[in-house]
Design a protein around this motif. Structure first.
Motif, mmCIF file in Angstrom:
data_model
loop_
_atom_site.group_PDB
_atom_site.id
_atom_site.type_symbol
_atom_site.label_atom_id
_atom_site.label_comp_id
_atom_site.label_asym_id
_atom_site.label_seq_id
_atom_site.Cartn_x
_atom_site.Cartn_y
_atom_site.Cartn_z
ATOM 1 N N THR A 1 49.583 46.787 44.632
ATOM 2 C CA THR A 1 49.710 45.496 43.944
ATOM 3 C C THR A 1 48.432 44.687 44.169
ATOM 4 O O THR A 1 47.714 44.893 45.139
ATOM 5 N N LEU A 2 48.154 43.784 43.242
ATOM 6 C CA LEU A 2 47.005 42.892 43.389
ATOM 7 C C LEU A 2 47.515 41.463 43.394
ATOM 8 O O LEU A 2 48.303 41.085 42.523
ATOM 9 N N ARG A 3 47.062 40.697 44.368
ATOM 10 C CA ARG A 3 47.419 39.276 44.381
ATOM 11 C C ARG A 3 46.548 38.537 43.379
ATOM 12 O O ARG A 3 45.367 38.853 43.228
ATOM 13 N N PRO A 4 47.100 37.512 42.714
ATOM 14 C CA PRO A 4 46.288 36.775 41.730
ATOM 15 C C PRO A 4 45.043 36.140 42.322
ATOM 16 O O PRO A 4 44.029 36.017 41.647
ATOM 17 N N ASP A 5 45.129 35.752 43.597
ATOM 18 C CA ASP A 5 43.970 35.087 44.217
ATOM 19 C C ASP A 5 43.058 36.065 44.944
ATOM 20 O O ASP A 5 42.200 35.673 45.721
ATOM 21 N N GLN A 6 43.249 37.334 44.669
ATOM 22 C CA GLN A 6 42.496 38.371 45.368
ATOM 23 C C GLN A 6 41.297 38.817 44.523
ATOM 24 O O GLN A 6 41.452 39.067 43.325
ATOM 25 N N PRO A 7 40.106 38.930 45.126
ATOM 26 C CA PRO A 7 38.991 39.520 44.378
ATOM 27 C C PRO A 7 39.339 40.973 44.029
ATOM 28 O O PRO A 7 40.006 41.649 44.811
ATOM 29 N N THR A 8 38.905 41.415 42.859
ATOM 30 C CA THR A 8 39.242 42.787 42.477
ATOM 31 C C THR A 8 38.211 43.782 42.985
ATOM 32 O O THR A 8 38.382 44.983 42.827
ATOM 33 N N CYS A 9 37.129 43.295 43.576
ATOM 34 C CA CYS A 9 36.206 44.180 44.292
ATOM 35 C C CYS A 9 35.456 43.335 45.325
ATOM 36 O O CYS A 9 35.608 42.114 45.369
#
Lengths: 92, 372
Positions: free
Chosen positions: B244-252
């Protein structure tokens, strides 16, 4: 322990001090080591410019321990670094 | 005085990971990728660089003295991990002078090369550097396939010889391949060849447009069916269905603790994202690292800042690259078409394996591709 030998980093090591902790990578094996404050100080002193005895004397003064304790701890730690091929003991 | 915990113990891995995380959180430079030259002795069909012949004059490249100064600056900023790549690193006559200088400064050195120029004598000098790894590019399990890509006769024999020369001298090697239309069906053979050469196997599916905007490399991309076949064989459903990816998480990790230096002293965030930061001939590395607003702008590119990706049902199956989005689709915040196709292929592979339901949604912007 040859107290006149000069501890110096092994050619395989890569290292940086980060926030007061030495990060040492043994490039040949890929092993990463992070040292505590005392270990980091020993590592800094292992630059080939001073003898093992001088390192122990410096540690005794900086960490306020007896010379005997400093010699014992220094010998034990330097030997572990030699075994791990993080340092070599160069002849004077 | 106690050196307890200071001997070489398993805690070090955890401590090192904590240090790495801290460098990322605090925007502290720890890793540098340095393209020493764009001269090269191969002409790889998929290359993203506008390379020069190995024998070309390249007066604009940083001189040896300038490179040494940059090495000093990197050390002063606390960089540990340093990668030298090209072009072909051995096209620089001063390569060993630079590498030896960097090792004397205790950098952990990685070398990227095609291996062609690695003779027994050079292998000896490489071993004496104690690099962390020499990463060698191979594009086929057979000479015919490899040389179709490199466009250089005998390159397969010379490249595979390099692995052997380095292995004989105790140097860790990585066998790196880019999977593409020409070699996708050789995946198992490539892995077997890496194993036979005593190298770690690593593959990538990313082909990018050229840095000068040319799109010729894209014609070598794997077909969608080959991507699905690859994912069917390699994906771990337990990992991907839980991702899962958090919305406030950088994608890299862009702009956190690493940068790219090109042969002319230009600084960029990474190999893919060539957003100009400045030039080391004009400003110090410290100034460029600390004062450029680009780092903060890129670090703020969390999932919720990406208007299409944040709503995409496949974002947990996507390994998004901002740089690729900029290069291929003209916008750092846009979906990167090739990342989208890979996410779609992962979805299909996981559906076929029963790890995802048949009706797992396909986002609107990919409906056409999924039918195509």
């Amino acid at each position: 322990m040859d107290w006149s030998s000069r501890p110096t980093p092994h050619p395989q090591t890569a290292a940086r001090i980060v926030d007061g902790s030495a990060v040492i990578v043994l490039a040949d094996t890929g092993q990463v080591n992070v040292l505590n404050a005392v270990g980091t100080r020993v590592w800094e002193l292992c630059d080939g410019s001073r003898s093992a005895r001088e390192i122990a004397e410096t540690l005794a003064a900086e960490f306020e321990v007896t010379p005997e304790q400093a010699l014992s701890d220094t010998a034990e730690f330097l030997e572990s670094l030699v075994r791990a091929q993080a340092i070599v003991l160069e002849s004077p | 005085m106690s050196v307890e915990g200071a001997d070489f113990n398993p805690q070090s891995d955890n401590l090192y990971n904590q240090i790495l995380a801290k460098t990322r959180e605090e925007h502290r430079l720890f890793t540098a990728h340095w393209e020493l030259t764009y001269r090269c002795n191969e002409r790889c069909a998929h290359c993203y660089l506008d390379v020069l012949p190995a024998s070309a004059r390249a007066p604009e490249e940083l001189t040896t003295d300038e490179c040494r100064r940059v090495v000093d600056e990197l050390a002063a900023l606390g960089v540990l991990n340093l990668t030298f790549s090209g072009g072909e690193i051995f096209a620089r006559r001063d390569f060993f002078a630079l590498a030896e200088y960097a090792r004397a400064k205790r950098f952990l050195l990685r070398l990227f090369t095609n291996g062609i120029a690695i003779t027994p004598a050079r292998a000896e000098r490489i071993a004496a550097l104690h690099p962390y790894a020499v990463e060698i590019s191979v594009y086929g399990a057979r000479a015919e396939t490899h040389e179709q890509i490199t466009q250089r006769a005998r390159s397969f024999a010379l490249t595979t010889r390099a692995f052997r020369l380095l292995r004989e001298r105790g140097v860790r090697t990585v066998f790196k391949t880019v999977l593409m239309r020409e070699n996708a069906r050789e995946f198992d053979a490539l892995k077997a060849l890496a194993n036979a050469l005593g190298a770690q196997f690593r593959y990538d599916i990313t082909l990018t447009p050229m840095d000068n905007g040319g799109r010729a490399p894209l014609q070598h991309r794997m077909a969608y069916d080959d991507l699905v076949r690859l994912f069917r064989a390699t994906l771990d459903p337990a990992v991907w269905t839980k991702r899962t990816l958090r919305p406030d998480q950088p994608t890299c990790g862009i702009a956190s603790n690493a940068l790219l230096i090109d042969p002319y002293g230009n600084i960029f965030p990474c190999v893919q994202a060539r957003v100009p930061i400045g030039n080391l001939r004009a400003q110090s590395l410290q100034t460029l690292w600390q004062a450029s607003p680009v780092w903060q702008e890129l670090a703020r590119l969390t999932l919720d800042q990406l208007p299409v990706c944040r709503q995409c049902e496949l974002n947990s199956l996507c390994v998004r690259c901002h740089g690729l989005a900029r290069l291929e689709d003209g916008d750092l915040r846009a979906p990167a078409t090739s990342n989208c196709m890979a996410a779609l292929a992962r979805r299909q592979a996981l559906v076929e394996q029963g790890a995802l339901p048949q009706d797992f949604p396909i986002p609107a912007h990919l409906q056409k591709q999924s039918r195509g």
